[in-house]
Design an enzyme around this catalytic site. Sequence first.
Site, PDB file in Angstrom:
ATOM      1  N   HIS A   8       0.852  -1.197   0.000  1.00  0.00           N
ATOM      2  CA  HIS A   8       0.000   0.000   0.000  1.00  0.00           C
ATOM      3  C   HIS A   8       0.886   1.245   0.000  1.00  0.00           C
ATOM      4  CE1 HIS A   8      -3.442  -2.531   0.937  1.00  0.00           C
ATOM      5  NE2 HIS A   8      -2.836  -3.007   2.000  1.00  0.00           N
ATOM      6  N   ARG A  71      -3.395   3.272   0.596  1.00  0.00           N
ATOM      7  CA  ARG A  71      -3.319   2.814   1.978  1.00  0.00           C
ATOM      8  C   ARG A  71      -4.662   2.207   2.384  1.00  0.00           C
ATOM      9  NH1 ARG A  71      -3.563   5.255   7.311  1.00  0.00           N
ATOM     10  NH2 ARG A  71      -4.512   7.091   6.372  1.00  0.00           N
ATOM     11  N   TYR A 194      -8.403  -6.446  10.552  1.00  0.00           N
ATOM     12  CA  TYR A 194      -7.846  -6.982   9.297  1.00  0.00           C
ATOM     13  C   TYR A 194      -7.952  -8.516   9.277  1.00  0.00           C
ATOM     14  CZ  TYR A 194      -5.586  -2.569   7.779  1.00  0.00           C
ATOM     15  OH  TYR A 194      -5.318  -1.298   7.339  1.00  0.00           O
ATOM     16  N   GLU A 284       3.372  -6.700   2.425  1.00  0.00           N
ATOM     17  CA  GLU A 284       2.634  -5.522   2.893  1.00  0.00           C
ATOM     18  C   GLU A 284       3.569  -4.439   3.414  1.00  0.00           C
ATOM     19  OE1 GLU A 284      -0.711  -6.335   5.481  1.00  0.00           O
ATOM     20  OE2 GLU A 284      -1.647  -4.426   5.023  1.00  0.00           O
TER      21      GLU A 284
END
Lengths: 335, 335
Positions: A8, A71, A194, A284
């Site tokens: 991101h 993001r 998440y 990530e």
Amino acid sequence: MIIDCHGHYTTAPKALEAWRKSQIAALADTSQARAKGALAIGDDEIRESLEGAQLKLQRERGTDLTLFSPRAAGMSHHIGDAVTSRHWSEHCNDLVYRACKLYPRNFAPVCQLPQSPGVAPANCIGELERCVNELGFIGCNLNPDPSGGYWTDPPLTDRWWYPLYEKMVELDVPAMVHVSASCNPAFHFTGAHYINGDTTAFMQFLTSDLFRDFPTLKFIIPHGGGAVPYHWGRYRGLAQDMKKPPLKELLLKNVFFDTCVYHLPGIELLAKVIPVENILFASEMVGAVRGVDPETGHPYDDTKRYIEAVTWLGAEDRRKIFEGNARRVFSRLKA
Amino acid sequence: MIIDCHGHYTTAPKALEAWRKSQIAALADTSQARAKGALAIGDDEIRESLEGAQLKLQRERGTDLTLFSPRAAGMSHHIGDAVTSRHWSEHCNDLVYRACKLYPRNFAPVCQLPQSPGVAPANCIGELERCVNELGFIGCNLNPDPSGGYWTDPPLTDRWWYPLYEKMVELDVPAMVHVSASCNPAFHFTGAHYINGDTTAFMQFLTSDLFRDFPTLKFIIPHGGGAVPYHWGRYRGLAQDMKKPPLKELLLKNVFFDTCVYHLPGIELLAKVIPVENILFASEMVGAVRGVDPETGHPYDDTKRYIEAVTWLGAEDRRKIFEGNARRVFSRLKA
């Protein structure tokens, strides 16, 4: 070549955040017209935001291409309404597009969708088409809970989502299932929301006939699939108790897991229980965990090291995890 | 001796369910007085409900004592109000008490609490005291989300819960953190809501100072700790980024994990990353998964086999997992 399918733009120039803050502030003042406005960010600022972060880490760790999206926590679809999300998504996606244009060998673009709680996902089709057809995006992030932790929209397997899936299939783009910030005090975002989002989505798929309706629809479940590989026996058993076919047959043509699991025992488990064809390399970075693990002396999110340390994976297995599977799932990727 | 710290009375005589149904039906008719009423279940019915199920499986699998509580999904704290939950909890706990009295060598009682969304947990103290002081219960199940999947109550680390914790400490009973049924269509109960509840509670603990305020408070996180051991590196890294002490120091005097993980690779991971002192044997039989795993020829939930198959665990490690840790955490257990 090593493709990181999950990165991101967490280091975007401050002007992006400033724009978002003023957008949110304007929500309180209903007399103001809803204006998308402009974002004044120069190419040099974009370069600067990436050179010391994602690009540096790619070089240091020996990865090549990151599939790059806005993001995740920043999406915050629960704020405002569909117009709010549209303006914000367009800015975020345009900025990711510019980053990818500046570094076409390092980044390929994945878009945020202008979701909003209670608004039909069909409303996202315009932005998905713009990103894919006009800007060359190769995938999207799909938030299974636009409410930000209250889970008030229908499950991902409800027909509510079908028009968007039809477009994904038509455009041949996969979605990474990725929640955003949590506005529910019960859920820490990167530590609970998440991971819960990942587990929840998988179980929604398991109990549905979604992939009978969409045999070519493809989802990546990030963060190593949430809790799923650790509880693979539970999921196999639940499907069996429900008289469903084996998971491999039921789901694994359509559902893939990334490798954002930040320690070797977790990656070993993932590689042991999930077929190698269903695992896509990802880190990530720069993301949820930024420290160095004192047990290894390396960054927690340097997941390439863990995969390299799984001794029983052969060269062809690694090639699939590092590159081949990503090319198959993100079939529009040409780099 | 082998103690299974996680068993629910999922096979209770049908009269219990019938009572609950009539209680729920009566909620719609506000002209009716709220009556607890009586439950007509004979000892023979209780014996019959257990002989062919939990007792048979204990014998077949070679386990000795099950810490036995009312059916988890049956708690359904989201139904009705605090009076509804009080009447229902009293009946459920009384029935578990009777089962344990009939088979004191096979079962020790753990209670359900009369929680209700938006009602202060202090309201559960009376039933906890009754169960522990009058009926000899040795622990309780605590639902971190009485709303049944909307997570509308404060996190477990909020002072909202403190009066109940003070009583738990005074009585020296631990709580298993266990959600109940999900009335949110996003969450399958045993496949998503249970596991998410576990992960969520752990992250709430991690971000708090709860165990500074209650150094002797003890929680068991069931289902192998949800997603936590699989993501142990993530949690170590998140705590580190927050400048918290190492997890061992921060949490592991107070937080324990059970072994309800239904395949060998999952149990291997658990035993690899979580200190052996923090692992309590459990199977949750007769519970979420009832089938036979075609890959092993044994029931998915026969978790004793997996622990026995972890080759690197020594005899003393196994004794801790199978008995010693349960005796330490459930310190009122005398059997």
